[in-house]
Design an enzyme around this catalytic site. Structure first.
Site, PDB file in Angstrom:
ATOM      1  N   ARG A 200      40.658  28.980  39.805  1.00 49.46           N
ATOM      2  CA  ARG A 200      40.776  30.702  40.250  1.00 49.46           C
ATOM      3  C   ARG A 200      40.802  31.324  38.841  1.00 49.46           C
ATOM      4  O   ARG A 200      40.294  32.409  38.575  1.00 49.46           O
ATOM      5  CB  ARG A 200      41.842  31.106  41.020  1.00 49.46           C
ATOM      6  CG  ARG A 200      41.653  30.539  42.491  1.00 49.46           C
ATOM      7  CD  ARG A 200      42.858  30.678  43.576  1.00 49.46           C
ATOM      8  NE  ARG A 200      43.266  31.998  43.590  1.00 49.46           N
ATOM      9  CZ  ARG A 200      44.367  32.609  44.054  1.00 49.46           C
ATOM     10  NH1 ARG A 200      45.252  31.584  44.453  1.00 49.46           N
ATOM     11  NH2 ARG A 200      44.577  33.786  44.086  1.00 49.46           N
ATOM     12  N   CYS A 286      50.334  35.699  39.133  1.00 45.28           N
ATOM     13  CA  CYS A 286      49.900  34.826  40.000  1.00 45.28           C
ATOM     14  C   CYS A 286      48.975  35.454  40.990  1.00 45.28           C
ATOM     15  O   CYS A 286      48.245  36.382  40.627  1.00 45.28           O
ATOM     16  CB  CYS A 286      50.885  34.225  40.915  1.00 45.28           C
ATOM     17  SG  CYS A 286      51.972  35.192  41.687  1.00 45.28           S
TER      18      CYS A 286
END
Length: 333
Positions: A200, A286
């Protein structure tokens, strides 16, 4: 349920054995189940609160709902579990029978995943006596400790306490504007660590949440939160074979963090910018501000302080998709 002196402050990370001793003491801590379940596409949604009511639980634990004890609405782009206001936090703490000197211990049912977020919230509001149960409920059971298996129809009530409205400590929460400015700060820029999975971060795996760009904040470094956790297979007959997570030992943490920031030069900058002297020159991000707190907890074990970019990629990635924020992708070799 209060500490008698600031000198007796407990460690931020507790083992099940250490917590068991505290539970049996004259001043037991207030224990909070701070479980949050990540929605997984294609799978039924888990209800952490319903699971708490069903059990098992650590005896006398209360449920701290990170999605309800939070700022909601347009002011935070309708993002989930954003930091609560000081008034919200104080009201919730009071209802849970928590005062400023109560020792608060948080755990989750994953092992170690969401509990650090609630510990960070308490710490960010200046609450000194807060700990995370390493390995969470599975570690507690695996250590042979008692559990409450009664199904509850509603949350237990406790005697309320007076929690004076606190002040959010300066610099503990990073805004989008601060993070954007940091991308243009050159050699003066702060270290930014991204707790998402490497694919990601690289931008090679699309985001599961709709409307988000792929990639990472320019200049940030990848440090997946899972790399800081160890997997443990339970031996206790009540959960035998269950695999749960706990924070790795300090030498392993050092090695992984050192690798992430590029070796000795990077680690020295990290230690300098986020030293135990109180500087908060390291920022963590995050997906939604949850697992960045795992990095915060791990860095604390190394004497490194860090702030959290609260909206994280849900905020940055949305802006990037709309052309309002820069984004980088890892170049394939």
């Amino acid at each position: 349920m209060s500490l008698r002196s600031q000198a007796a402050l407990p460690p931020l990370l507790l083992s099940a054995k250490e917590l068991a001793k505290l539970v049996g003491s004259a001043n037991p801590p207030r224990i909070l189940d701070a479980t949050w379940c990540l929605p997984v596409p294609g799978q039924p949604a888990r209800d952490a609160h319903a699971e708490y009511l069903k059990g098992p639980r650590i005896p006398r634990a209360l449920f701290w709902d990170v999605n309800k004890i939070a700022t909601i609405g347009e002011s935070v782009q309708n993002l989930p579990h954003m930091m609560p206001s000081a008034a919200q936090f104080a009201e919730a703490a009071s209802l849970f029978g928590i005062s400023r000197d109560t020792h608060v211990v948080v755990y989750d049912t994953h092992g170690l995943f969401s509990a650090p977020r609630t510990a960070f919230t308490f710490a960010a509001f200046g609450h000194k006596a807060v700990s995370v149960l390493n390995g969470g409920l599975p570690a507690w059971i695996d250590a042979g400790q008692p559990i409450d298996t009664e199904t509850l129809q509603q949350d237990p009530t406790v005697e309320t306490a007076k929690y004076a409205e606190p002040k959010l400590q300066d610099g503990w929460i990073r805004s989008f504007e601060e993070m954007l400015a940091n991308t243009n700060a050159g050699y003066r820029s702060q270290v930014v660590l991204d707790a998402r999975a490497k694919a990601r971060y690289d931008g090679t795996e699309p985001e599961a949440r709709p409307g988000l760009a792929s990639g990472h904040i320019p200049g940030s470094k990848s440090l997946p939160f899972s790399d800081l956790l160890q997997k443990i297979t339970a031996q206790d007959s009540r959960i035998a074979g269950q695999v749960y997570t706990a924070v790795k030992e300090q030498p392993e943490l050092w090695k992984r963090v050192n690798d992430a920031v590029g070796g000795s030069e990077g680690i020295e900058k990290l230690r300098h910018d986020g030293s135990a002297s109180g500087s908060l020159g390291v920022s963590l991000s995050c997906g939604s501000g949850m697992t960045a707190s795992v990095l915060w907890l791990a860095l604390q074990q190394l004497g490194i302080n860090a702030a959290i970019y609260d909206e994280s990629w849900m905020g940055w990635g949305r802006r990037a998709a709309e052309g309002q924020a820069p984004v980088e992708k890892t170049q394939s070799s």
